[in-house]
Motif scaffolding. Structure first.
Motif, short mmCIF file in Angstrom:
data_model
loop_
_atom_site.label_atom_id
_atom_site.label_comp_id
_atom_site.label_asym_id
_atom_site.label_seq_id
_atom_site.Cartn_x
_atom_site.Cartn_y
_atom_site.Cartn_z
N GLY A 1 0.47 -1.03 -0.10
CA GLY A 1 -0.22 -0.28 -0.09
C GLY A 1 0.28 1.10 -0.19
N SER A 2 1.79 1.37 -0.17
CA SER A 2 2.84 2.08 -0.69
C SER A 2 4.05 2.12 -1.38
N HIS A 3 4.70 3.24 -2.14
CA HIS A 3 5.91 3.10 -2.67
C HIS A 3 7.10 2.64 -1.55
N ASN A 4 8.24 2.02 -2.02
CA ASN A 4 9.17 1.59 -1.65
C ASN A 4 9.96 3.08 -1.69
N LEU A 5 10.51 3.71 -0.03
CA LEU A 5 11.13 5.58 -0.28
C LEU A 5 12.20 4.85 0.03
N ASN A 6 12.85 3.53 -0.60
CA ASN A 6 13.86 3.58 -0.78
C ASN A 6 14.89 3.67 -2.04
N TRP A 7 13.65 4.14 -2.58
CA TRP A 7 13.35 3.80 -4.22
C TRP A 7 12.99 5.52 -4.80
N SER A 8 13.75 5.56 -5.88
CA SER A 8 13.15 7.80 -6.21
C SER A 8 12.26 7.10 -6.96
N PRO A 9 11.52 8.21 -7.55
CA PRO A 9 10.00 7.52 -7.94
C PRO A 9 10.21 7.06 -9.46
N TYR A 10 10.99 7.90 -9.73
CA TYR A 10 11.87 6.48 -11.59
C TYR A 10 12.57 5.17 -11.63
N ARG A 11 12.72 5.77 -9.86
CA ARG A 11 13.14 3.90 -9.92
C ARG A 11 12.18 2.88 -9.50
N SER A 12 10.97 3.33 -8.44
CA SER A 12 9.76 2.89 -8.93
C SER A 12 9.61 2.03 -10.08
N ILE A 13 8.64 3.41 -10.74
CA ILE A 13 8.34 3.71 -11.83
C ILE A 13 8.84 1.89 -12.77
N LEU A 14 10.32 2.11 -12.79
CA LEU A 14 11.12 1.45 -13.78
C LEU A 14 11.07 -0.23 -13.13
N GLN A 15 10.91 -0.32 -12.14
CA GLN A 15 10.85 -1.51 -10.97
C GLN A 15 9.21 -2.09 -10.95
N TYR A 16 8.36 -1.50 -11.83
CA TYR A 16 6.99 -1.80 -11.68
C TYR A 16 6.58 -2.06 -13.33
N LEU A 17 7.41 -1.42 -14.06
CA LEU A 17 7.45 -1.82 -15.31
C LEU A 17 8.14 -3.00 -16.06
N ALA A 18 9.17 -3.51 -14.78
CA ALA A 18 10.11 -5.01 -15.01
C ALA A 18 9.00 -6.06 -14.95
N GLU A 19 7.91 -5.81 -13.72
CA GLU A 19 7.20 -7.23 -12.93
C GLU A 19 5.33 -6.55 -13.21
N GLN A 20 5.20 -5.76 -13.94
CA GLN A 20 4.01 -5.99 -15.10
C GLN A 20 4.09 -5.97 -16.25
N GLN A 21 4.97 -5.29 -16.91
CA GLN A 21 5.09 -4.82 -18.37
C GLN A 21 6.66 -5.67 -18.89
N PRO A 22 6.77 -7.52 -18.57
CA PRO A 22 8.05 -7.08 -19.31
C PRO A 22 9.26 -7.18 -19.86
N ASP A 23 7.50 -7.99 -20.43
CA ASP A 23 7.88 -7.69 -22.16
C ASP A 23 7.65 -7.13 -23.10
N ARG A 24 7.22 -5.74 -22.93
CA ARG A 24 6.86 -4.45 -23.75
C ARG A 24 8.79 -4.09 -22.72
N LEU A 25 8.97 -3.63 -21.73
CA LEU A 25 10.45 -2.86 -21.49
C LEU A 25 11.78 -3.85 -21.96
N ALA A 26 11.34 -5.02 -22.11
CA ALA A 26 12.64 -6.20 -22.52
C ALA A 26 12.40 -6.09 -24.23
N ARG A 27 11.24 -6.02 -25.28
CA ARG A 27 11.13 -5.24 -26.22
C ARG A 27 12.19 -4.54 -26.86
N PHE A 28 12.07 -3.09 -26.06
CA PHE A 28 12.13 -1.82 -26.01
C PHE A 28 13.74 -1.83 -25.89
N LEU A 29 14.33 -2.35 -24.84
CA LEU A 29 15.94 -2.50 -24.20
C LEU A 29 16.51 -3.39 -25.42
N THR A 30 15.98 -4.17 -25.37
CA THR A 30 16.75 -5.10 -26.34
C THR A 30 16.79 -5.02 -27.90
#
Length: 327
Positions: free
Chosen positions: A264-293
């Protein structure tokens, strides 16, 4: 240039006062002005002093008003009154000033001559340190905007220190001043012009960036976001565009799901950008991997090594990833 000995003697006395004034006023104004303002000062040179007196431009040659002069440069026209207030707080009301009023001018509408605010101050002891002996000495403070300052620097020597007078040269200089004044008016009126029906209201990119800003503010407290939220939002927009997830609803869902996963709360050890990136890796891994590779893409995104590792990728296999430690 030959300078009469009587003038030279008068100059030396006033220059000594001007140099002492410069030392005091520089310290006092620099200590008070905001960092976004510019300040500079000078003691008048001997030849300039003599020319001004011999030209009959001085009422009291024994105490000229700008033996010491300084200029305070502010970002916009609306800041001029703040600069005037700062000077008055230090030294009291001006002995006199030119022009007398911000609202009333003696100039014709077609006249674009020099008219920066000039305050003629009587020095006031600041109450700390030993007496300076400068109380009551008059000096000049000019207040102008950065656009006014730029015009003065760019044209002063060309117009006023040339070996001949030129109607055309001065005409062009004042045309430039008229154009800068129009720019000042536009900048000062920007909030009102924003409402003009003559301009389109927005485009898809600006609409999405504003949605991103609103969503970021609803998910993080103000002190958990950078002061420049727009820059963060533009970075997030670029990331979402790269992974082809470019609508406000999808971004809000990404954060809502990620927040729920982490209690119920974002990890405050992460920056907002780091959180967004983490959520993309978890929820949209195919989209993120397709772009990065994608070796053929021209885009790139900053990615933490831990996120790459969670996706089963490494630096060599993610040419679109910008990572730390590559220098």
């Amino acid at each position: 240039m030959k300078i009469d000995e009587q003038l030279r003697t008068t100059y030396k006395r006033q220059r000594a006062l001007a140099d002492r004034l410069k030392n005091e006023v520089d310290k006092e104004i620099l200590a008070r002005k905001p960092s976004s303002w510019h300040y500079e000062s000078r003691s008048k040179e001997e030849e300039s002093f003599a020319l001004k007196i011999e030209a009959g431009r001085v009422k009291n040659p024994d105490a000229i008003e700008d033996a010491f002069a300084c200029v305070v440069v502010v970002p916009n026209y609306s800041d001029i009154k703040d600069a005037e207030r700062l000077v008055i707080d230090l030294y009291g009301s001006p002995a006199y000033k030119r022009p007398q009023s911000h609202e009333i001018t003696t100039k014709a509408p077609s006249d674009f001559r020099f008219d920066d605010l000039r305050l003629y101050m009587k020095y006031v002891e600041q109450g700390y340190g030993p007496p300076t002996g400068l109380a009551g000495v008059i000096f000049e403070v000019q207040v102008r905007t950065f656009l006014q300052h730029a015009w003065t620097i760019a044209t002063h020597d060309v117009v006023y220190k040339a070996d001949n007078v030129s109607w055309r040269r001065e005409r062009v200089a004042h045309q430039a001043k008229a154009a800068l004044e129009q720019a000042e008016v536009t900048i000062e009126s920007m909030a009102a012009l924003e409402l003009s029906a003559a301009l389109p209201e927005t485009n898809d990119q600006f609409t999405l960036i504003n949605e991103i800003i609103s969503t970021l503010k609803s998910h993080w407290e103000r002190d958990q976001l950078p002061r420049d939220v727009r820059r963060l939002a533009e970075g997030v927009y670029a990331l979402l565009r790269n992974v082809r997830l470019s609508d406000g609803d999808s971004f809000r869902e990404l954060l809502d799901v990620g927040q729920a996963k982490y209690g119920g709360s974002h990890n405050l050890n992460w920056s907002p950008y780091r959180s967004i990136l983490q959520y993309l890796a978890e929820q949209q891994p195919d989209r993120l991997a397709r772009f990065l590779t994608n070796k053929k893409s021209n885009g790139s995104a900053f990615v933490y090594d831990a996120v790459l590792a969670e996706m089963g990728l490494n630096r060599a296999g993610a040419p679109r990833a910008t990572v730390l430690g590559t220098a």
